[in-house]
Design a protein around this motif. Structure first.
Motif, PDB file in Angstrom:
ATOM      1  N   ASN A 130       0.804  -1.222   0.000  1.00 24.03           N
ATOM      2  CA  ASN A 130       0.000   0.000   0.000  1.00 24.03           C
ATOM      3  C   ASN A 130       0.836   1.270   0.000  1.00 24.03           C
ATOM      4  O   ASN A 130       0.341   2.332  -0.379  1.00 24.03           O
ATOM      5  N   GLY A 131       2.095   1.178   0.437  1.00 25.07           N
ATOM      6  CA  GLY A 131       2.947   2.364   0.431  1.00 25.07           C
ATOM      7  C   GLY A 131       3.090   2.953  -0.967  1.00 25.07           C
ATOM      8  O   GLY A 131       2.684   4.093  -1.218  1.00 25.07           O
ATOM      9  N   PRO A 132       3.633   2.193  -1.928  1.00 25.45           N
ATOM     10  CA  PRO A 132       3.742   2.705  -3.304  1.00 25.45           C
ATOM     11  C   PRO A 132       2.383   3.021  -3.917  1.00 25.45           C
ATOM     12  O   PRO A 132       2.245   3.990  -4.658  1.00 25.45           O
ATOM     13  N   ARG A 133       1.371   2.195  -3.610  1.00 24.54           N
ATOM     14  CA  ARG A 133       0.040   2.429  -4.170  1.00 24.54           C
ATOM     15  C   ARG A 133      -0.533   3.746  -3.651  1.00 24.54           C
ATOM     16  O   ARG A 133      -1.140   4.513  -4.396  1.00 24.54           O
ATOM     17  N   ARG A 134      -0.313   4.000  -2.353  1.00 22.20           N
ATOM     18  CA  ARG A 134      -0.813   5.245  -1.776  1.00 22.20           C
ATOM     19  C   ARG A 134      -0.111   6.447  -2.393  1.00 22.20           C
ATOM     20  O   ARG A 134      -0.738   7.460  -2.705  1.00 22.20           O
ATOM     21  N   ARG A 135       1.207   6.324  -2.584  1.00 24.28           N
ATOM     22  CA  ARG A 135       1.946   7.437  -3.188  1.00 24.28           C
ATOM     23  C   ARG A 135       1.486   7.688  -4.621  1.00 24.28           C
ATOM     24  O   ARG A 135       1.409   8.832  -5.073  1.00 24.28           O
ATOM     25  N   PHE A 136       1.163   6.610  -5.334  1.00 23.14           N
ATOM     26  CA  PHE A 136       0.656   6.759  -6.700  1.00 23.14           C
ATOM     27  C   PHE A 136      -0.680   7.499  -6.699  1.00 23.14           C
ATOM     28  O   PHE A 136      -0.903   8.418  -7.497  1.00 23.14           O
ATOM     29  N   LEU A 137      -1.575   7.108  -5.777  1.00 27.90           N
ATOM     30  CA  LEU A 137      -2.885   7.752  -5.707  1.00 27.90           C
ATOM     31  C   LEU A 137      -2.765   9.213  -5.285  1.00 27.90           C
ATOM     32  O   LEU A 137      -3.489  10.077  -5.790  1.00 27.90           O
ATOM     33  N   GLU A 138      -1.840   9.479  -4.366  1.00 29.69           N
ATOM     34  CA  GLU A 138      -1.640  10.864  -3.939  1.00 29.69           C
ATOM     35  C   GLU A 138      -1.168  11.728  -5.102  1.00 29.69           C
ATOM     36  O   GLU A 138      -1.635  12.859  -5.288  1.00 29.69           O
ATOM     37  N   ALA A 139      -0.232  11.189  -5.893  1.00 26.63           N
ATOM     38  CA  ALA A 139       0.264  11.941  -7.050  1.00 26.63           C
ATOM     39  C   ALA A 139      -0.853  12.157  -8.073  1.00 26.63           C
ATOM     40  O   ALA A 139      -0.976  13.235  -8.669  1.00 26.63           O
ATOM     41  N   LYS A 140      -1.681  11.120  -8.264  1.00 27.53           N
ATOM     42  CA  LYS A 140      -2.796  11.232  -9.206  1.00 27.53           C
ATOM     43  C   LYS A 140      -3.793  12.285  -8.740  1.00 27.53           C
ATOM     44  O   LYS A 140      -4.269  13.111  -9.536  1.00 27.53           O
ATOM     45  N   ASN A 141      -4.108  12.278  -7.444  1.00 27.98           N
ATOM     46  CA  ASN A 141      -5.059  13.252  -6.905  1.00 27.98           C
ATOM     47  C   ASN A 141      -4.515  14.676  -7.012  1.00 27.98           C
ATOM     48  O   ASN A 141      -5.271  15.615  -7.302  1.00 27.98           O
ATOM     49  N   GLU A 142      -3.224  14.833  -6.768  1.00 26.33           N
ATOM     50  CA  GLU A 142      -2.624  16.163  -6.894  1.00 26.33           C
ATOM     51  C   GLU A 142      -2.747  16.678  -8.329  1.00 26.33           C
ATOM     52  O   GLU A 142      -3.017  17.864  -8.560  1.00 26.33           O
ATOM     53  N   ARG A 143      -2.568  15.774  -9.288  1.00 23.21           N
ATOM     54  CA  ARG A 143      -2.695  16.175 -10.694  1.00 23.21           C
ATOM     55  C   ARG A 143      -4.130  16.582 -11.014  1.00 23.21           C
ATOM     56  O   ARG A 143      -4.372  17.601 -11.678  1.00 23.21           O
ATOM     57  N   ILE A 144      -5.103  15.795 -10.520  1.00 22.56           N
ATOM     58  CA  ILE A 144      -6.510  16.110 -10.789  1.00 22.56           C
ATOM     59  C   ILE A 144      -6.896  17.441 -10.148  1.00 22.56           C
ATOM     60  O   ILE A 144      -7.599  18.267 -10.757  1.00 22.56           O
ATOM     61  N   ILE A 145      -6.430  17.667  -8.925  1.00 22.15           N
ATOM     62  CA  ILE A 145      -6.746  18.926  -8.239  1.00 22.15           C
ATOM     63  C   ILE A 145      -6.174  20.113  -9.014  1.00 22.15           C
ATOM     64  O   ILE A 145      -6.830  21.155  -9.164  1.00 22.15           O
ATOM     65  N   ALA A 146      -4.958  19.962  -9.523  1.00 17.40           N
ATOM     66  CA  ALA A 146      -4.354  21.043 -10.310  1.00 17.40           C
ATOM     67  C   ALA A 146      -5.168  21.306 -11.578  1.00 17.40           C
ATOM     68  O   ALA A 146      -5.374  22.468 -11.974  1.00 17.40           O
ATOM     69  N   GLU A 147      -5.663  20.236 -12.209  1.00 13.72           N
ATOM     70  CA  GLU A 147      -6.474  20.397 -13.418  1.00 13.72           C
ATOM     71  C   GLU A 147      -7.809  21.070 -13.094  1.00 13.72           C
ATOM     72  O   GLU A 147      -8.301  21.905 -13.868  1.00 13.72           O
ATOM     73  N   ILE A 148      -8.395  20.703 -11.941  1.00 15.72           N
ATOM     74  CA  ILE A 148      -9.663  21.330 -11.540  1.00 15.72           C
ATOM     75  C   ILE A 148      -9.459  22.820 -11.268  1.00 15.72           C
ATOM     76  O   ILE A 148     -10.289  23.661 -11.657  1.00 15.72           O
ATOM     77  N   ARG A 149      -8.365  23.162 -10.613  1.00 12.98           N
ATOM     78  CA  ARG A 149      -8.083  24.578 -10.335  1.00 12.98           C
ATOM     79  C   ARG A 149      -7.956  25.370 -11.638  1.00 12.98           C
ATOM     80  O   ARG A 149      -8.498  26.475 -11.769  1.00 12.98           O
ATOM     81  N   ALA A 150      -7.238  24.783 -12.597  1.00 11.34           N
ATOM     82  CA  ALA A 150      -7.071  25.464 -13.884  1.00 11.34           C
ATOM     83  C   ALA A 150      -8.418  25.609 -14.592  1.00 11.34           C
ATOM     84  O   ALA A 150      -8.723  26.662 -15.176  1.00 11.34           O
ATOM     85  N   TRP A 151      -9.238  24.540 -14.541  1.00 10.06           N
ATOM     86  CA  TRP A 151     -10.572  24.594 -15.152  1.00 10.06           C
ATOM     87  C   TRP A 151     -11.442  25.654 -14.477  1.00 10.06           C
ATOM     88  O   TRP A 151     -12.139  26.423 -15.143  1.00 10.06           O
TER      89      TRP A 151
END
Length: 208
Positions: A130-151
């Motif tokens: 879950n460590g690597p999986r959690r880090r992957f999800l965190e990075a994915k969520n950060e990307r989505i949040i950045a895209e939402i902010r830009a939108w």
């Protein structure tokens, strides 16, 4: 029911049979005659087993009384480990997989895991996965949040419904997000759906 295995005279028991055994019985022999043929081995075992006292083992059989976990729990833990190792391609090359599994399994079986150790080991496997999986999800969520902010920023500039709106918080929830915005001293929750990288407003809820 207990199962008693005897190996062939030429090669003995298979490695996986030895690994899977709960107990291994060996006979003390005279150094001048260190081996017995299969028929003699079976005869000796059956005689000792038949002449034992009640349910007790023969006197010379000393087996340490350990609180070893039931084999089904150990097997479930080990299969979980194998599944995770398969997921990351650990067993390579493929034709060595069986030997690698046996090499992993042998010392773990001989260690005689208790129920607590099996539970702890499964927890350790889960944490490592879950460590690597959690880090992957965190990075994915950060990307989505950045895209939402830009939108959102682009929409405030082009759409009157969000003119002068200030984005305060973004809450992600699988395929949707909740945007907490403040506009003209009124706070609202804007629900948007997320599909293939596109954001669509599905609801606007006044908060106060």
């Amino acid at each position: 029911k207990p199962i008693i295995l005897f190996g062939s005279e030429r090669v003995g028991l298979e490695q996986m049979d030895l690994i899977g055994a709960d107990f291994i019985v060996t006979y003390p022999t005279d150094f001048r005659f260190p081996s017995l043929n299969l028929a003699q081995s079976v005869a000796i075992f059956c005689y000792l087993w038949a002449t034992r006292s009640g349910d007790k083992l023969p006197d010379d059989w000393k087996i340490e009384n350990l609180e070893i976990a039931e084999r089904k729990y150990f097997d479930a833990m080990f299969n979980n480990l194998l599944a995770e190792l398969d997921e990351v391609g650990f067993f390579w090359p493929e034709d060595r997989r069986i030997n690698m599994v046996e090499t992993l399994l042998a010392p773990m079986v001989k260690a005689g895991f208790s129920n607590g150790q099996v539970t702890l080991f499964r927890g350790a496997i889960k944490a490592l996965v879950n460590g690597p999986r959690r880090r992957f999800l965190e990075a994915k969520n950060e990307r989505i949040i950045a895209e939402i902010r830009a939108w959102f920023e682009a929409r405030t500039e082009t759409q009157n419904d969000l003119a002068l709106a200030i984005l305060q918080e973004i809450i992600l929830d699988e395929q949707r997000a909740t945007l907490i915005v403040s506009q003209n001293d009124i706070q609202r929750a804007i629900i948007i759906s997320i599909e293939n990288g596109k954001f669509v407003i599905t609801n606007i809820i006044p908060r106060y």
